[in-house]
Write an enzyme that holds these catalytic residues in place. Sequence first.
Site, mmCIF file in Angstrom:
data_model
loop_
_atom_site.group_PDB
_atom_site.id
_atom_site.type_symbol
_atom_site.label_atom_id
_atom_site.label_comp_id
_atom_site.label_asym_id
_atom_site.label_seq_id
_atom_site.Cartn_x
_atom_site.Cartn_y
_atom_site.Cartn_z
ATOM 1 C CB THR A 23 107.697 25.781 51.933
ATOM 2 O OG1 THR A 23 106.513 25.967 51.165
ATOM 3 C CG2 THR A 23 107.838 26.938 52.901
ATOM 4 N NE ARG A 61 97.618 28.087 47.699
ATOM 5 C CZ ARG A 61 98.665 27.600 48.360
ATOM 6 N NH1 ARG A 61 99.856 28.124 48.217
ATOM 7 N NH2 ARG A 61 98.522 26.586 49.183
ATOM 8 C CB VAL A 62 98.018 33.960 49.826
ATOM 9 C CG1 VAL A 62 98.958 34.032 51.024
ATOM 10 C CG2 VAL A 62 98.232 35.148 48.904
ATOM 11 C CG ASP A 105 101.210 27.156 55.129
ATOM 12 O OD1 ASP A 105 101.464 27.131 53.909
ATOM 13 O OD2 ASP A 105 101.781 26.423 55.955
HETATM 14 N N1 ASP Z 1 102.802 25.437 52.392
HETATM 15 C C1 ASP Z 1 103.076 26.027 51.113
HETATM 16 C C2 ASP Z 1 101.846 26.668 50.594
HETATM 17 O O1 ASP Z 1 100.759 26.179 50.876
HETATM 18 C C3 ASP Z 1 103.521 25.078 50.082
HETATM 19 C C4 ASP Z 1 104.275 23.937 50.557
HETATM 20 O O2 ASP Z 1 105.035 24.016 51.485
HETATM 21 O O3 ASP Z 1 104.109 22.894 49.953
HETATM 22 O O4 ASP Z 1 101.952 27.636 49.885
#
Ligand code: ASP
Length: 364
Positions: free
Chosen positions: A206, A234-235, A237
């Site tokens: 991210t 799927r969502v 954070d």
């Molecule tokens: N935090 C992001 C999510 O859960 C993915 C990530 O940063 O690895 O969608």
Amino acid sequence: MTAHDAAGRRPAEGGSPGIVTGRQARPVVVASANGNQFRNGGPLTCVEQAFALLAGGADPLDAVIAGVNIVELDPGDSSVGYGGLPNADGVVQLDASCMHGPRRRAAGVVALEGVRTPSLVARALLERTNHRMLAGAGAQAFARAIGFPIEDDLNSPRSRGLWLEWKRRMAAIETADPIARMEAGYRVGQQMLVEGLIDVNHYYGTINCSAVNARGEICGVTTTSGLAWKIPGRVGDSPVLGAGLYVDGEVGAAGSTGHGESNLYALSSFLIVEEMRRGAHPKDAGLEALRRVRANTVDPALLDAQGRPAFNVKYYIVNARGEHAGVAMYGGPQVNYAVCTGHGAETRPCEALFDEELTLTAAP
Ligand code: ASP
């Protein structure tokens, strides 16, 4: 004068060099490590671009969004925007959020398909509506209506190739049960990580970027393709205010990368900003969130052999004075954050709750 300023704490480690203003703010841009890595063929990384705009007087939200756009558009980062690793159906679904501290405005888009720069759609939602979140087909229709080109497929050759390899390995798994398939999908993904086919920073990946300008104005953005090969819809954070991003214009900003589900449970970014409101330095506020995530992680499927979280999660934090920190559940040479000040851009190690590297064995 804010409660935070009134605490009168000394400029601590992680502080940026000073341009002293009425509010004693030091202009600084803080991001996940990919914020000082990808350039999309141009001269500047995300934090360099954001800082250049900030120094030129741009609004901090415009600055950080211009910064993350570089990474969203760069196919080399397969965790964000164009070329992000797709969901289990091979479709790139993107999430993003942004917050404007001084204006008390915020917005997120969820499971958006077809737009390379979901951060710009989130900003348009923030600027042009009073809504805080748009999802899926509605988010795409909004983007189309305000002039964003909608593309059929945001895969790069590399992200499609990796998904095809994941599909090939999944074909050997004989179950139609969606839960069993999800668990098998994680195991296959972990195996590809262990084999080095995917960089851990791109499987979970991210970009988060926050900035404080010379007037002490604070803004932030988080944008992602989410977890690789997630269940469609799927969502994580990243688009959820308080989870993957939180900004309080008087206190500071926090954002996250890594295991999104634990941030959704703990609302970690909000927790960090509230810790800073009570006077904690960014580093201590971040470590407190890591301890909270650790305490909340009780599901055996999410624990390693020592009973610790079997995943990494990282926070990028800055307060209204420009003091900053990057913290992570697990450390190691690849666990860093990016900073840019008047002295230039740097990649610094994150402070870790557990100094050792994450062992890739379990299946979160
Ligand atoms: N935090 C992001 C999510 O859960 C993915 C990530 O940063 O690895 O969608």
